[in-house]
Design a protein around this motif. Sequence first.
Motif, PDB file in Angstrom:
ATOM      1  N   GLY A   1       0.781  -1.226   0.000  1.00 37.74           N
ATOM      2  CA  GLY A   1       0.000   0.000   0.000  1.00 37.74           C
ATOM      3  C   GLY A   1       0.814   1.277   0.000  1.00 37.74           C
ATOM      4  O   GLY A   1       0.255   2.370  -0.087  1.00 37.74           O
TER       5      GLY A   1
ATOM      6  N   THR B   1      -5.884   1.148  -7.575  1.00 33.53           N
ATOM      7  CA  THR B   1      -7.107   0.339  -7.611  1.00 33.53           C
ATOM      8  C   THR B   1      -6.783  -1.147  -7.548  1.00 33.53           C
ATOM      9  O   THR B   1      -7.435  -1.917  -6.825  1.00 33.53           O
ATOM     10  CB  THR B   1      -7.927   0.641  -8.880  1.00 33.53           C
ATOM     11  OG1 THR B   1      -8.175   2.044  -8.944  1.00 33.53           O
ATOM     12  CG2 THR B   1      -9.234  -0.125  -8.893  1.00 33.53           C
TER      13      THR B   1
ATOM     14  N   ASP C   1      -4.112  -2.387  -6.252  1.00 28.99           N
ATOM     15  CA  ASP C   1      -3.581  -2.639  -4.909  1.00 28.99           C
ATOM     16  C   ASP C   1      -4.701  -2.771  -3.888  1.00 28.99           C
ATOM     17  O   ASP C   1      -4.694  -3.658  -3.024  1.00 28.99           O
ATOM     18  CB  ASP C   1      -2.631  -1.511  -4.503  1.00 28.99           C
ATOM     19  CG  ASP C   1      -2.025  -1.753  -3.135  1.00 28.99           C
ATOM     20  OD1 ASP C   1      -2.339  -0.998  -2.190  1.00 28.99           O
ATOM     21  OD2 ASP C   1      -1.255  -2.721  -2.986  1.00 28.99           O
ATOM     22  N   LYS C   2      -5.676  -1.895  -3.992  1.00 29.27           N
ATOM     23  CA  LYS C   2      -6.806  -1.938  -3.045  1.00 29.27           C
ATOM     24  C   LYS C   2      -7.597  -3.243  -3.193  1.00 29.27           C
ATOM     25  O   LYS C   2      -8.035  -3.834  -2.213  1.00 29.27           O
ATOM     26  CB  LYS C   2      -7.705  -0.724  -3.258  1.00 29.27           C
ATOM     27  CG  LYS C   2      -8.841  -0.615  -2.259  1.00 29.27           C
ATOM     28  CD  LYS C   2      -9.583   0.704  -2.392  1.00 29.27           C
ATOM     29  CE  LYS C   2     -10.604   0.873  -1.256  1.00 29.27           C
ATOM     30  NZ  LYS C   2     -11.486  -0.254  -1.053  1.00 29.27           N
ATOM     31  N   TYR C   3      -7.776  -3.667  -4.423  1.00 24.40           N
ATOM     32  CA  TYR C   3      -8.496  -4.928  -4.665  1.00 24.40           C
ATOM     33  C   TYR C   3      -7.794  -6.081  -3.948  1.00 24.40           C
ATOM     34  O   TYR C   3      -8.428  -6.892  -3.265  1.00 24.40           O
ATOM     35  CB  TYR C   3      -8.583  -5.203  -6.163  1.00 24.40           C
ATOM     36  CG  TYR C   3      -9.237  -6.525  -6.492  1.00 24.40           C
ATOM     37  CD1 TYR C   3      -8.474  -7.656  -6.819  1.00 24.40           C
ATOM     38  CD2 TYR C   3     -10.624  -6.666  -6.433  1.00 24.40           C
ATOM     39  CE1 TYR C   3      -9.075  -8.870  -7.100  1.00 24.40           C
ATOM     40  CE2 TYR C   3     -11.229  -7.884  -6.712  1.00 24.40           C
ATOM     41  CZ  TYR C   3     -10.451  -8.982  -7.046  1.00 24.40           C
ATOM     42  OH  TYR C   3     -11.042 -10.195  -7.321  1.00 24.40           O
TER      43      TYR C   3
ATOM     44  N   ASP D   1      -8.035  -5.652  -0.015  1.00 25.08           N
ATOM     45  CA  ASP D   1      -9.368  -5.916   0.532  1.00 25.08           C
ATOM     46  C   ASP D   1      -9.719  -7.401   0.450  1.00 25.08           C
ATOM     47  O   ASP D   1     -10.305  -7.962   1.382  1.00 25.08           O
ATOM     48  CB  ASP D   1     -10.433  -5.113  -0.246  1.00 25.08           C
ATOM     49  CG  ASP D   1     -10.346  -3.625   0.047  1.00 25.08           C
ATOM     50  OD1 ASP D   1     -10.943  -2.832  -0.724  1.00 25.08           O
ATOM     51  OD2 ASP D   1      -9.676  -3.245   1.027  1.00 25.08           O
TER      52      ASP D   1
END
Lengths: 460, 440
Positions: free
Chosen positions: A33, A124, A126-128, A131
């Motif tokens: 992140g 995006t 990375d966030k996927y 999460d």
Amino acid sequence: MYHLLNPYENLLPQNTDLRLQKNHTHSITIVNGNVMANAHSEQGGVSARVRRFGAYGFNAVPDFSETAIKSVISQAEENANQFEQFPTGLTQQLPSVEPVQGIWDYREGKVIIEDSRIIQFMLTLDKYIADKYPDLIKRALNYNSMSLEKALLTSFGTKVFQYIPRTLIVIELAVKHQEDFVNLYNVAGGFGLFVDNFDQPEAHFEMIDKLYLQLQEKAKGVYCRGGEFEVILDSELAGILAHEAIGHTTEADLVIMGSVSADFMHQKVASDLITLKDHGQRSSDGKSSTAVHVDDEGVKCRDITIIDRGVLNNYMHDRESAQYYNTLPTGNSRAWSFSDEPIIRMRSTFIEPGTSKLEEMISQVDDGYYFCKPSNGQADSTSEFMFGVIFGYEIKGGKLGSAIRDTTISGVAFDMLKTVSAVSDDMVWTKGGLCGKKQPMIVGMGGPAIRCRINVGGRL
Amino acid sequence: MLDKSEIIDYTIQQASALGADMCQARLVYNNKYELNADNRALTLLRTYDTVNLNVTVIKNKRKGSLTIGKTDRESINEGLKTAIANTEHVPEDSALDVMPKREAEHYTNGDSIPDREAIFSELQVFVKDLRQEYPRIRLSTTNNSFSREQLWFGNSNGLRLTSDNGMYLFILTFMAKENLKATSFNFSVTINPKPLGRLLNLEQVQRNLYNSERSIDPKPIPESFTGDLIFSPESCEDFMETILNSISGNALFSKNTPYLDKLGEVIASPELTIVGHPASDEFPAADHFGAYGAKIEKLPIITKGRLDNHLISYYFSKKLNKPLTCDGSPGIEVKPGHLSLEELISNVERGVLLGRFSGGNPNANLDFSGIAKNSFYIEKGKIKNALTETMIAGNIQSLIKSIKGISIEQTGQMSSGKFPFIACTGVDISSGRSSAGANI
């Protein structure tokens, strides 16, 4: 950049190449992140190479001005003239070559995507991952866009411009399994700019999901046993096999040094099922991850068949090695940066597909491995090659078994290729491909799945 | 046109004027004078100048970076605008910072212009004498060169550092060949602040050429086994890089290293001591200061097997809330031991003297597997034969705990530093061609 060559047409001293070059890089690295790198790089300049007394003088400066261009030509000549005192015994005059004119600019007509969109794309992804897979100890995404921009003028009349881009995203995931760290990565992208390779980040979620599942399989996987085995090399590995096992051994400068290929021309070095080629342009199917139209000596790229149905037929040449072997240059001479001299490099090297089906090939292996993803590789003058394998499976009784942990495979190419017993009808081009040989270089690598016998580095 | 000494000040002032909260800039000029030879003759005299201006800007705790090869005002201004614009699109990072000011430092090492006559005569003599003294050796990509790096560093806290390093390098790539028999290629890199002198007298060169010539008739190992491995200085340098990467700030941050929580603990045999050194005549390729301007000091890394320091740069010291220990590339010294190479070999029941390792990158667990190149089979304390098609596999964490001995002999002038021979045990050695090597 092309127009900067205009004043020097027909004015270069004999046996001179003049090259203006810029390397453009954009890289973004996100680890757990955190944006660790968010950098543009543009490095360029002008170089001249002059041949005198059978050797070369080369000079480069980081500037494109008229003063700089004149000075590199003059200094390169002065460097070449040093060999008058140190005679090389090599032939001064190289065979004449047909001049080429042309412009190949792969940016033309393309939309240049702003950095903000690229960064958002990466965040995006990375966030996927963050999460959906909170159990990962590491997630690393690396975006790398690399373009080589070259304008070349030669004393025999070649005048060309090439802008060759490549854009990759490497995604690496890692878990801790019991006391072990287990990593796996995948590469997306290929030839072209960002706009050619990436649209919506969501289109890559499925690849990420598959990568995670493979990582979990690998975490529970087994170490390979050491020794010789019958294996299936997936089409993703064929390219690195072509590059490491045969490609380097047939670069003519290494042949002149003494690579074993020197002793095997026109002899059978592989199974009849193997035809191995090195192509210019974007290769015959137009899908390689790089493009080379004219090399950095001004020679138009010729497609060559290195191994034809098992028989060694050709080496890869620059003008000097072609002279040495009394043949035509093949357009394989390339330089990485403006300050590098051109040396023999591969372009798009591949094994031709065959006719077998992958599933059938696997079903015919009683005790072996199916190797799926490569890491790095290395070649040798003996034609012994190796490359790392970071994902694969055992094969037992014709069926896929446990996934495997990292291993390295090797063989002596001219022996190993004779054991090839099946070649699939797939053709996959490696998305990346960076070769190291005094200088780095973007290369294309590809091929089908192959069944053969190979040495596996493993535990006893 | 800006003078070299003005570029850093100008860049930092402009960065502030364009809205950056903090800035650091690193300007590097490289000059190279390189004479190349191959198997046939001297082939190329290559000279070049390069310039790289690397700028990092921080605005609102967000980072953007740029590297350009130009130092005129317009290029610097355009570059800064791009870097500052890029800060807007990335998340905040509270660890971003630049080093505090200290007194300006200037370092100088080595020559500032090449000794051209020495470079030419050394390589010419080498090529000529090689044919007589090592008639089986064939050369590829061999060059004798001089390289000068002038570096200016500055940041918005007023820190100003410069270094001016000149060094001579001899890069040798070669193989041995006799009729149809050929060895693996091998290579060596020798670095010195002054001209190297007679190149055939260099210890690393002599040792590797001699070993290649006696490897013309290699055999695979007679059967697969688990045994000893003696690292040559070259393969030791290779494996040490993996260990050092696994104790870096980057590895600690990604929690992807077995040495994460091992500071102060014994991670290796008490025989092993590794020290980092700043640049000097003994370590000419090392840094004087790191990427953020922190001075490189002598640093105990592993002392008698105990992990004394992780290698944590300025950025990772903030990120991990740990002390800064090493901001750049120090010269690495693996301390010599107490046994001669001959004694190390005589203590091996069955094993391999590893000349060069060719394998997949070791994974985060430090598992490795690959080919033993330019290597020799040892049995009952004696070298039996050169090896071909032989693979080794193991785990580096276990290897460094299993060290049996380290040699008194230590090779210096290597690209990363100084390395001895190291004997370990517990390595799996296999070959598909050995009589009992298949499908174990």
